[in-house]
Design a protein around this motif. Structure first.
Motif, PDB file in Angstrom:
ATOM      1  N   PHE A  86      14.076  42.442 121.197  1.00  0.00           N
ATOM      2  CA  PHE A  86      15.137  43.359 120.769  1.00  0.00           C
ATOM      3  C   PHE A  86      15.766  42.801 119.494  1.00  0.00           C
ATOM      4  CE2 PHE A  86      14.668  44.068 125.247  1.00  0.00           C
ATOM      5  CZ  PHE A  86      14.894  45.427 125.423  1.00  0.00           C
ATOM      6  N   LEU A  87      15.890  43.674 118.506  1.00  0.00           N
ATOM      7  CA  LEU A  87      16.479  43.273 117.238  1.00  0.00           C
ATOM      8  C   LEU A  87      17.646  44.216 116.985  1.00  0.00           C
ATOM      9  CD1 LEU A  87      15.865  41.330 114.932  1.00  0.00           C
ATOM     10  CD2 LEU A  87      14.289  43.006 114.004  1.00  0.00           C
ATOM     11  N   MET A  88      18.838  43.664 117.048  1.00  0.00           N
ATOM     12  CA  MET A  88      20.033  44.513 116.997  1.00  0.00           C
ATOM     13  C   MET A  88      20.806  44.351 115.692  1.00  0.00           C
ATOM     14  SD  MET A  88      23.390  44.250 119.361  1.00  0.00           S
ATOM     15  CE  MET A  88      24.064  43.021 118.255  1.00  0.00           C
ATOM     16  N   VAL A  89      21.219  45.450 115.108  1.00  0.00           N
ATOM     17  CA  VAL A  89      22.093  45.382 113.937  1.00  0.00           C
ATOM     18  C   VAL A  89      23.529  45.328 114.449  1.00  0.00           C
ATOM     19  CG1 VAL A  89      22.790  46.462 111.791  1.00  0.00           C
ATOM     20  CG2 VAL A  89      20.462  46.775 112.638  1.00  0.00           C
ATOM     21  N   LYS A 110      29.668  50.815 102.000  1.00  0.00           N
ATOM     22  CA  LYS A 110      28.919  49.562 101.890  1.00  0.00           C
ATOM     23  C   LYS A 110      28.305  49.173 103.237  1.00  0.00           C
ATOM     24  CE  LYS A 110      29.620  45.038 100.011  1.00  0.00           C
ATOM     25  NZ  LYS A 110      30.612  43.995 100.025  1.00  0.00           N
ATOM     26  N   LEU A 111      29.072  49.348 104.296  1.00  0.00           N
ATOM     27  CA  LEU A 111      28.544  49.015 105.627  1.00  0.00           C
ATOM     28  C   LEU A 111      27.367  49.933 105.973  1.00  0.00           C
ATOM     29  CD1 LEU A 111      28.649  47.385 108.239  1.00  0.00           C
ATOM     30  CD2 LEU A 111      30.401  48.940 109.095  1.00  0.00           C
ATOM     31  N   ARG A 112      27.548  51.229 105.723  1.00  0.00           N
ATOM     32  CA  ARG A 112      26.491  52.207 106.042  1.00  0.00           C
ATOM     33  C   ARG A 112      25.196  51.833 105.323  1.00  0.00           C
ATOM     34  NH1 ARG A 112      29.176  56.274 104.544  1.00  0.00           N
ATOM     35  NH2 ARG A 112      30.276  56.454 106.518  1.00  0.00           N
ATOM     36  N   GLN A 113      25.287  51.500 104.045  1.00  0.00           N
ATOM     37  CA  GLN A 113      24.097  51.139 103.282  1.00  0.00           C
ATOM     38  C   GLN A 113      23.537  49.784 103.742  1.00  0.00           C
ATOM     39  OE1 GLN A 113      22.704  53.400 101.169  1.00  0.00           O
ATOM     40  NE2 GLN A 113      20.954  52.004 101.305  1.00  0.00           N
ATOM     41  N   GLY A 114      24.444  48.860 104.064  1.00  0.00           N
ATOM     42  CA  GLY A 114      24.010  47.536 104.522  1.00  0.00           C
ATOM     43  C   GLY A 114      23.177  47.611 105.800  1.00  0.00           C
ATOM     44  N   ILE A 115      23.567  48.520 106.690  1.00  0.00           N
ATOM     45  CA  ILE A 115      22.841  48.692 107.964  1.00  0.00           C
ATOM     46  C   ILE A 115      21.408  49.141 107.681  1.00  0.00           C
ATOM     47  CG2 ILE A 115      22.698  50.127 110.046  1.00  0.00           C
ATOM     48  CD1 ILE A 115      25.869  50.244 109.892  1.00  0.00           C
ATOM     49  N   ILE A 116      21.287  50.132 106.795  1.00  0.00           N
ATOM     50  CA  ILE A 116      19.952  50.647 106.459  1.00  0.00           C
ATOM     51  C   ILE A 116      19.126  49.560 105.768  1.00  0.00           C
ATOM     52  CG2 ILE A 116      18.723  52.377 105.067  1.00  0.00           C
ATOM     53  CD1 ILE A 116      20.405  54.256 106.380  1.00  0.00           C
ATOM     54  N   ASP A 117      19.758  48.843 104.852  1.00  0.00           N
ATOM     55  CA  ASP A 117      19.001  47.858 104.073  1.00  0.00           C
ATOM     56  C   ASP A 117      18.525  46.677 104.912  1.00  0.00           C
ATOM     57  OD1 ASP A 117      19.194  49.426 101.877  1.00  0.00           O
ATOM     58  OD2 ASP A 117      20.843  48.327 100.942  1.00  0.00           O
ATOM     59  N   ILE A 118      19.317  46.268 105.893  1.00  0.00           N
ATOM     60  CA  ILE A 118      18.863  45.122 106.690  1.00  0.00           C
ATOM     61  C   ILE A 118      17.653  45.529 107.550  1.00  0.00           C
ATOM     62  CG2 ILE A 118      20.484  45.385 108.654  1.00  0.00           C
ATOM     63  CD1 ILE A 118      19.597  42.020 107.231  1.00  0.00           C
ATOM     64  N   VAL A 119      17.675  46.753 108.062  1.00  0.00           N
ATOM     65  CA  VAL A 119      16.520  47.205 108.850  1.00  0.00           C
ATOM     66  C   VAL A 119      15.306  47.397 107.935  1.00  0.00           C
ATOM     67  CG1 VAL A 119      15.602  49.062 110.309  1.00  0.00           C
ATOM     68  CG2 VAL A 119      17.936  48.198 110.687  1.00  0.00           C
ATOM     69  N   ARG A 120      15.546  47.943 106.748  1.00  0.00           N
ATOM     70  CA  ARG A 120      14.445  48.098 105.778  1.00  0.00           C
ATOM     71  C   ARG A 120      13.840  46.727 105.451  1.00  0.00           C
ATOM     72  NH1 ARG A 120      14.913  52.336 102.187  1.00  0.00           N
ATOM     73  NH2 ARG A 120      17.156  51.981 101.989  1.00  0.00           N
ATOM     74  N   THR A 121      14.696  45.719 105.328  1.00  0.00           N
ATOM     75  CA  THR A 121      14.214  44.368 105.042  1.00  0.00           C
ATOM     76  C   THR A 121      13.291  43.873 106.154  1.00  0.00           C
ATOM     77  OG1 THR A 121      16.194  43.826 103.792  1.00  0.00           O
ATOM     78  CG2 THR A 121      14.950  41.972 104.679  1.00  0.00           C
ATOM     79  N   TYR A 122      13.735  44.038 107.394  1.00  0.00           N
ATOM     80  CA  TYR A 122      12.908  43.570 108.514  1.00  0.00           C
ATOM     81  C   TYR A 122      11.575  44.305 108.576  1.00  0.00           C
ATOM     82  CZ  TYR A 122      15.721  39.917 110.456  1.00  0.00           C
ATOM     83  OH  TYR A 122      16.332  38.711 110.640  1.00  0.00           O
ATOM     84  N   ASP A 164       6.535  46.577 118.337  1.00  0.00           N
ATOM     85  CA  ASP A 164       6.636  45.292 119.038  1.00  0.00           C
ATOM     86  C   ASP A 164       8.062  44.804 119.208  1.00  0.00           C
ATOM     87  OD1 ASP A 164       3.862  44.790 119.429  1.00  0.00           O
ATOM     88  OD2 ASP A 164       3.693  44.444 117.282  1.00  0.00           O
ATOM     89  N   ALA A 165       9.031  45.557 118.713  1.00  0.00           N
ATOM     90  CA  ALA A 165      10.431  45.146 118.871  1.00  0.00           C
ATOM     91  C   ALA A 165      11.290  46.401 118.933  1.00  0.00           C
ATOM     92  CB  ALA A 165      10.877  44.279 117.695  1.00  0.00           C
ATOM     93  N   VAL A 166      12.246  46.408 119.836  1.00  0.00           N
ATOM     94  CA  VAL A 166      13.190  47.522 119.888  1.00  0.00           C
ATOM     95  C   VAL A 166      14.260  47.235 118.834  1.00  0.00           C
ATOM     96  CG1 VAL A 166      14.891  48.728 121.311  1.00  0.00           C
ATOM     97  CG2 VAL A 166      12.765  47.876 122.361  1.00  0.00           C
ATOM     98  N   ILE A 167      14.231  48.016 117.766  1.00  0.00           N
ATOM     99  CA  ILE A 167      15.195  47.819 116.675  1.00  0.00           C
ATOM    100  C   ILE A 167      16.330  48.812 116.896  1.00  0.00           C
ATOM    101  CG2 ILE A 167      15.524  47.923 114.172  1.00  0.00           C
ATOM    102  CD1 ILE A 167      12.538  47.258 113.872  1.00  0.00           C
ATOM    103  N   PHE A 168      17.554  48.319 117.091  1.00  0.00           N
ATOM    104  CA  PHE A 168      18.634  49.269 117.415  1.00  0.00           C
ATOM    105  C   PHE A 168      19.955  48.878 116.793  1.00  0.00           C
ATOM    106  CE2 PHE A 168      21.290  47.280 120.782  1.00  0.00           C
ATOM    107  CZ  PHE A 168      20.538  46.155 121.088  1.00  0.00           C
ATOM    108  N   LYS A 169      20.893  49.833 116.858  1.00  0.00           N
ATOM    109  CA  LYS A 169      22.198  49.629 116.258  1.00  0.00           C
ATOM    110  C   LYS A 169      23.230  49.504 117.378  1.00  0.00           C
ATOM    111  CE  LYS A 169      24.219  53.031 113.806  1.00  0.00           C
ATOM    112  NZ  LYS A 169      24.632  53.876 112.671  1.00  0.00           N
ATOM    113  N   GLY A 179      14.827  53.301 118.522  1.00  0.00           N
ATOM    114  CA  GLY A 179      15.114  52.029 119.194  1.00  0.00           C
ATOM    115  C   GLY A 179      16.413  52.103 119.980  1.00  0.00           C
ATOM    116  N   SER A 180      17.406  52.758 119.402  1.00  0.00           N
ATOM    117  CA  SER A 180      18.703  52.816 120.063  1.00  0.00           C
ATOM    118  C   SER A 180      18.631  53.646 121.352  1.00  0.00           C
ATOM    119  CB  SER A 180      19.771  53.384 119.123  1.00  0.00           C
ATOM    120  OG  SER A 180      19.854  52.560 117.961  1.00  0.00           O
ATOM    121  N   ALA A 181      17.774  54.673 121.363  1.00  0.00           N
ATOM    122  CA  ALA A 181      17.606  55.461 122.594  1.00  0.00           C
ATOM    123  C   ALA A 181      17.014  54.579 123.697  1.00  0.00           C
ATOM    124  CB  ALA A 181      16.721  56.671 122.323  1.00  0.00           C
TER     125      ALA A 181
END
Ligand code: ADP
Ligand code: TRP
Length: 313
Positions: A39-42, A56-68, A77-82, A291-293
């Motif tokens: 599990f990879l959580m933002v 800034k927070l909204r964009q930061g959330i998207i960018d960190i997931v885009r980075t991963y 292979d990983a549940v990516i969620f917020k 992932g969040s679902a």
């Protein structure tokens, strides 16, 4: 039922990453996450303890997931969620807040450091460790890979589990930390630890021009044949056996060595940079929603058990 152990980690959406973050944190995560139910959580609600700019927070959330995604985490292979999309996290954090004492939370480094600097900590920063405990314990995580600075927070999660189990009966599993063994400290262009706070970074998705500009600015020691700061970065992207003859041939020729480093860094970064640039916001949002679902289903059933034992249901 999968026989794999459960791994969970959380990321704060905190701006652009550099190659120090890659070799110190991302790469060691990539090396292990497929061996677990991951599990990879933002941690967007954690970020609210310090970020005051919604856009800034909204964009930061998207960018960190885009980075991963760009560095190679596969959402299969990983549940990516917020965090904020799974309301059980804040709900459970409240229950933990009611179990722990103020002096216990006052021991937390993040809080103590803030106070030691003469700054006022907000109540969210003060109770931060209980939200983090909820993140971990809702999923029965066995291991929590983090950097050394987060070790104490895992201890808090273990304590929260123990206190809850003691009061209400066995409900939560005590997690273990997994301190990521990166390559050690990656130096920045000035020879100090590479850090976004020092302005000495090589950004993870840098263009070749930026790589060139940063590499040319690496401080070299004029004594000795091998410019240590250049070599320390070089050996991250090319084997030392390959580098030996190059550093012999160009002994003392710092410009030529830096040019080789620019090419090698660009060869390493460009496939990731191209992936990063090709992933759209919509694709990232779809990954987060899916992932969040999945996370919600797990958290929901765990919270039903918790509500029942504490007596609100
Ligand atoms: P920064 O110092 O740029 O603010 P962070 O503190 O946000 O970086 O670090 C995020 C993760 O990256 C941590 O797990 C940390 O151990 C790792 N990291 C940061 N800088 C380096 C570095 N220069 N060398 C190795 N790992 C690093
Ligand atoms: N506190 C962590 C950090 O600042 C982020 C985080 C939040 C986390 N929840 C987590 C890490 C749960 C691991 C597990 O880096």
């Amino acid at each position: 039922m999968s026989a794999k152990q459960t791994l969970l980690t959380g990321l704060q959406p905190s701006g652009d990453l550099h190659i120090g973050n890659y070799f110190g944190a991302l790469k060691p995560f990539l090396d292990v996450y497929k061996d677990y139910q991951s599990f990879l959580m933002v941690a967007d609600y954690h970020a609210l303890t310090s970020v005051r700019d919604g856009a800034k927070l909204r964009q930061g959330i998207i960018d960190i997931v885009r980075t991963y995604l760009a560095v190679g985490v596969d959402p299969k292979d990983a549940v990516i969620f917020k965090q904020s999309l799974v309301q059980e996290h804040t709900e459970l954090a409240w229950i933990f807040d009611c179990l722990v004492t103020v002096p216990f939370l006052q021991q937390a480094h993040a809080y103590k450091d803030k106070v030691a600097k003469g700054l006022e900590a907000n109540a969210g920063l003060f109770t931060y460790p209980m939200l983090m405990a909820a993140d971990i314990l809702l999923y029965n995580a066995d291991v929590v890979p983090v950097g050394e600075d987060q070790r104490q927070h895992i201890e808090y999660a273990r304590e929260a589990a123990a206190k809850f189990n003691n009061a209400y009966g066995e409900t939560f599993k005590e997690p273990k930390d997994m301190i990521l063994k990166g390559v050690g400290v990656v130096p920045g262009t000035d020879g100090q630890k590479m850090s976004k706070s020092y302005g000495n970074t090589i950004p993870l998705f840098a263009s070749k021009d930026v790589i060139a500009e940063r590499v040319m600015s690496i401080v070299t020691d004029s004594s000795g044949d091998k410019p240590e700061n250049v070599y320390a970065i070089h050996k991250l992207v090319r084997s030392e056996t390959e580098l030996e003859p190059i550093y012999k041939e160009y002994a003392g020729k710092y410009k030529a060595l830096k040019e080789t480093l620019i090419d090698d860094l660009d060869a390493f970064i460009s496939p990731m940079r191209e992936r990063y640039e090709s992933i759209t916001d919509e694709q990232v949002i779809a990954v987060i929603e899916e992932g969040s679902a999945k996370a919600r289903e797990i958290a929901k059933s765990k919270m039903e058990a918790v509500r029942a034992v504490v007596g609100v249901a």
